[in-house]
Scaffold this active site. Structure first.
Site, short mmCIF file in Angstrom:
data_model
loop_
_atom_site.label_atom_id
_atom_site.label_comp_id
_atom_site.label_asym_id
_atom_site.label_seq_id
_atom_site.Cartn_x
_atom_site.Cartn_y
_atom_site.Cartn_z
N SER A 6 -64.70 -65.00 50.79
CA SER A 6 -64.11 -65.00 49.45
C SER A 6 -63.26 -63.77 49.16
O SER A 6 -62.67 -63.67 48.09
CB SER A 6 -65.21 -65.12 48.39
N LYS A 18 -70.07 -63.92 39.79
CA LYS A 18 -68.89 -63.06 39.93
C LYS A 18 -68.26 -62.77 38.57
O LYS A 18 -67.87 -61.63 38.29
CB LYS A 18 -67.87 -63.73 40.86
#
Length: 787
Positions: free
Chosen positions: A692, A735
């Site tokens: 990511s 996140k």
């Protein structure tokens, strides 16, 4: 170092002459260790000065050393005053270096000598010495004394039984008074002062007279020991004989009387009165018939008795009746847990199915989330809502399959597995059992516990679960199993397939505020002997504690910080204050400087530094990706303890950046050949991996090439492909929570992650602007600032 003479040769080689220097390096000996002439003795050399003296001897003194005993054997660092004046010159005949740096040496004693002068040497002891000799005549008296001492020493050898035949043969062959006296002195178990006295005595006749007295003393002691040992041996043999006869008599009496043992009667009554299933009752009666034929004192009888106790007392039929009220269950879940909308809905669905169906299958729920988000307590709430008993088993670090399936009865100390143990302790066959930390199971030579759990957690198989200890099936199909984990990727695929995964994300600061106010603080007040009227914590103070003293997905650290605050309050009230009011300005005084006062967000836009968002097992965090271009030959350096997947993302980012720069400004493409690219992710001690960071890495590289600043208010995540596509990633909620906590105002996420925004609290979406992108060029437009 090889030695050409054996130990026996050294004893009997009287012709060997040695030229002894006037000065020698010195090794102080301790632990009653004295080197005698005409003898060979092994020793360990480890002290710094002694090692130096040994090395000097091997280099300059033809393996010769002066060995002198220290007066106090406990002393580690000795001075010259701590040593005796007379010692022995010896030659090192064998040497071996040990793994710990010490030396094991074999020393041949050559001649007595005394210290004449101490030579200055900081690294070791070095003395000027004078060899000592005493001339004597071989008289009839001396010969008779030698013969008498040899006779007594042979008797001593026979009584002690400690000497090898080789040494006995050497002693028998020797006739020289010097050799005889020194050999005996070296092997007798004497005190240090007695040994030193024998060393300082130069005349062999006087040494032999002293040794005659010492030998007579030692022989007398050995004879007494032998008499005592003989008496003890007789007592043991007599006791064994009496035990055998008593057991035989008892067996005869039982045979004649025909009486049944009371214990057997009691066990039979339990089997009859317990409502055991037929196959269990049959097994119990078979084992009881075996027990009747055994001696009650045999080890096997004890094993059978323990086994019968287990199968009789297991709850084969006992269970609690479910009392399911959906509205009450919803109230209970809301009372015990704040937020957690999705897990609560799934639990209520689970309860509804159980209420409507007569034979519902029990799905295995697996709560996955960061520590402290309430996974185990949700399991307790399920048990409370069903009205069932609750049990918990921690699987973290479990490496032995027998912990699940039990040990076979052939092993000493065998027991059933922990699931059967817990069911027996709870007393019902249908409890709610939480299997904590299922992601932390281990594998060892003792088996794979995760493989054993495949049967336990399969509704199609666990109705006939066979524990190795019980050897008969036990029905686990009515047990409600709930598992918990921090991460999914460490759970084996086959085991993960048995479970229904429910993700529990971290809490926002607002959620933590209500959890602290409504759940944690009331509980802590009670634990610390306080009440609401005594303590008042302002909203601003509590919000500061949440935002500046903790940074976690769960609330475990928050509870610890608040407990610390309660202790401070309790101290003040114990000192006489009636009520305590905690305001914003007082938190620092009570709790110290906030550890998270400063956000890890970049203070200003920078070139080559992009902010990424990372998922961890403990929630989410933001991190900076730094890129620096230096002159070179196109080498790419990647640092920051990155895993293989993240390193591959960095390589893809470099290749993609080259392609994009070619489109933007062809004149800059030469940098990929004339410059080195150093990519670094700070906090190098923390392992980092995953795809990511691909978007963040690419933006950092392009920024450093174009010399354009990256907006420090933007954080990004997304996997990148060589074609520039931005692929979806996991952990979006965690996140975004980390970005929100760090003060980030905008985030960039993959377009295909748009569905994950439904799980994000509205308060976060109102304060953070979310950019959804599908291509890296879109990211460049958003993240790079116009100069």
């Amino acid at each position: 170092m090889d030695n050409k003479k054996s130990a026996i040769d050294i004893f009997i080689d009287k012709s060997f002459k040695e030229s002894i220097p006037s000065e020698l390096p010195v090794i102080p000996t301790r632990a009653k260790l004295i080197v005698f002439p005409n003898s060979v003795i092994p020793m360990i050399i480890g002290r710094k000065k002694s090692v130096k003296a040994l090395e000097k001897s091997l280099e300059e003194y033809n393996n010769l050393l002066f060995f002198v005993s220290q007066k106090e054997i406990e002393l580690e660092d000795v001075n010259v005053e701590d040593l005796f004046k007379i010692g022995t010159v010896g030659r090192v005949v064998q040497i071996a270096k040990l793994p710990d740096g010490e030396y094991k040496i074999l020393v041949e004693g050559l001649k007595r000598a005394e210290i004449k002068k101490v030579l200055e040497d900081e690294e070791m002891f070095r003395f000027e010495i004078k060899p000592l000799e005493r001339k004597y005549k071989t008289t009839k008296t001396l010969e008779a004394l030698v013969r008498k001492v040899k006779t007594l020493f042979e008797k001593y050898i026979n009584l002690s039984k400690k000497f090898p035949q080789e040494a006995v043969m050497v002693f028998k062959d020797a006739m020289d008074p010097e050799i005889i006296s020194d050999l005996i002195a070296s092997v007798l178990p004497l005190e240090l002062e007695e040994k030193q006295e024998l060393l300082e005595e130069l005349h062999p006749k006087k040494r032999l007279e002293l040794e005659l007295e010492l030998l007579m003393r030692e022989i007398e002691l050995l004879e007494i020991e032998e008499v005592l040992e003989s008496k003890v041996r007789e007592k043991i043999e007599k006791g064994q004989k009496e035990y055998y006869l008593r057991e035989k008599l008892k067996a005869i009496q039982e045979e004649l009387s025909g009486e049944t043992d009371e214990e057997i009667k009691e066990i039979r009554e339990k089997i009859e009165s317990s409502k055991l299933p037929d196959y269990v009752k049959e097994k119990a009666e078979y084992e009881l018939s075996r027990l009747e034929k055994m001696s009650p004192y045999s080890p096997e009888a004890n094993v059978v008795r323990t086994y019968l106790d287990w199968i009789i007392n297991l709850p084969w039929n006992e269970k609690t009746i479910d009392r399911i009220d959906i509205k009450e269950a919803e109230k209970l879940l809301n009372k015990n847990h704040y937020g957690l909308k999705e897990p609560k809905e799934r639990i209520l669905e689970f309860l509804a199915v159980r209420k409507l169906s007569d034979k519902p299958k029990s799905p295995i729920l697996c709560f996955v989330g960061a520590p402290g988000v309430g996974k185990t307590s949700l399991g307790k709430s399920v048990a409370e809502a069903l009205g069932r008993k609750f049990g918990r088993i921690s699987l973290g670090g479990m490496r032995d399959e027998a912990e699940i399936r039990g040990h076979r009865r052939t092993y000493v100390g065998a027991m059933p597995g922990r699931i059967i143990q817990l069911i027996k302790r709870l007393g019902v066959k249908n409890p709610v059992i939480v299997l904590d930390e299922i992601d932390k199971l281990g594998i060892s030579y003792q088996g794979d516990p995760s493989a054993a759990l495949l049967e336990v957690l399969d509704p199609e198989q666990n109705n006939n679960f066979i524990d190795h200890y019980l050897e008969i099936p036990f029905d686990l199909s009515e047990v409600v199993f709930i598992t918990t984990a921090n991460v999914l990727h460490t759970i084996p695929t086959a085991l993960r397939d048995r479970m229904e995964i429910i993700h529990i994300s971290g809490y926002t600061d607002a959620e933590k505020y209500y959890i602290a106010k409504d759940y944690i603080i009331p509980k802590l007040l009670e634990e610390h002997g306080l009440n609401k009227s005594q303590v008042k914590i302002s909203k601003n103070a509590l919000q500061k504690v949440i935002s500046e003293y903790t940074r976690e997905a769960g609330v475990r650290s928050l509870e610890r910080i608040l407990a610390k605050l309660m202790r401070k309050i309790a101290l003040k009230i114990a000192e006489g204050e009636k009520t305590i009011s905690i305001k914003l300005s007082e938190t620092k005084e009570l709790l110290g400087t906030p550890p998270y006062f400063k956000s890890n967000k970049l203070e200003k836009p920078e070139i080559g530094v992009a902010t990424g968002m990372a998922w961890t097992a403990y929630g989410g965090e933001i991190l900076q990706v730094e890129t620096l271009i230096t002159s070179g030959k196109g080498k790419v350096i990647i640092t920051g303890k990155l895993g293989d997947v993240m390193k591959e993302s960095a390589q893809i980012a470099v290749t993609l950046s080259k392609s994009l720069i070619e489109e933007i400004d062809k004149s800059l493409i030469k940098k990929f050949e004339t410059c080195n690219f150093h990519i670094h992710v700070p906090e190098g001690a923390v392992p980092k991996d995953g795809p990511s960071a691909g978007v963040t890495l690419t933006i950092a590289i392009i920024s450093s090439i174009l010399k354009k600043h990256i907006n420090n208010e933007i954080a990004m995540t997304g996997e990148i492909t060589l074609m520039g596509k931005v692929l979806p990633v996991g952990g979006i909620k965690e996140k975004l929570l980390s970005a929100f906590r760090s003060g980030i105002k905008e985030v960039i996420i993959p377009k295909n992650n748009e569905k994950d925004l439904e799980k994000i609290p509205e308060e976060i979406l109102k304060r953070i602007k979310v950019h959804k992108v599908s291509n890296i060029k879109e990211v460049l437009k958003i993240a790079l600032m116009e100069e």
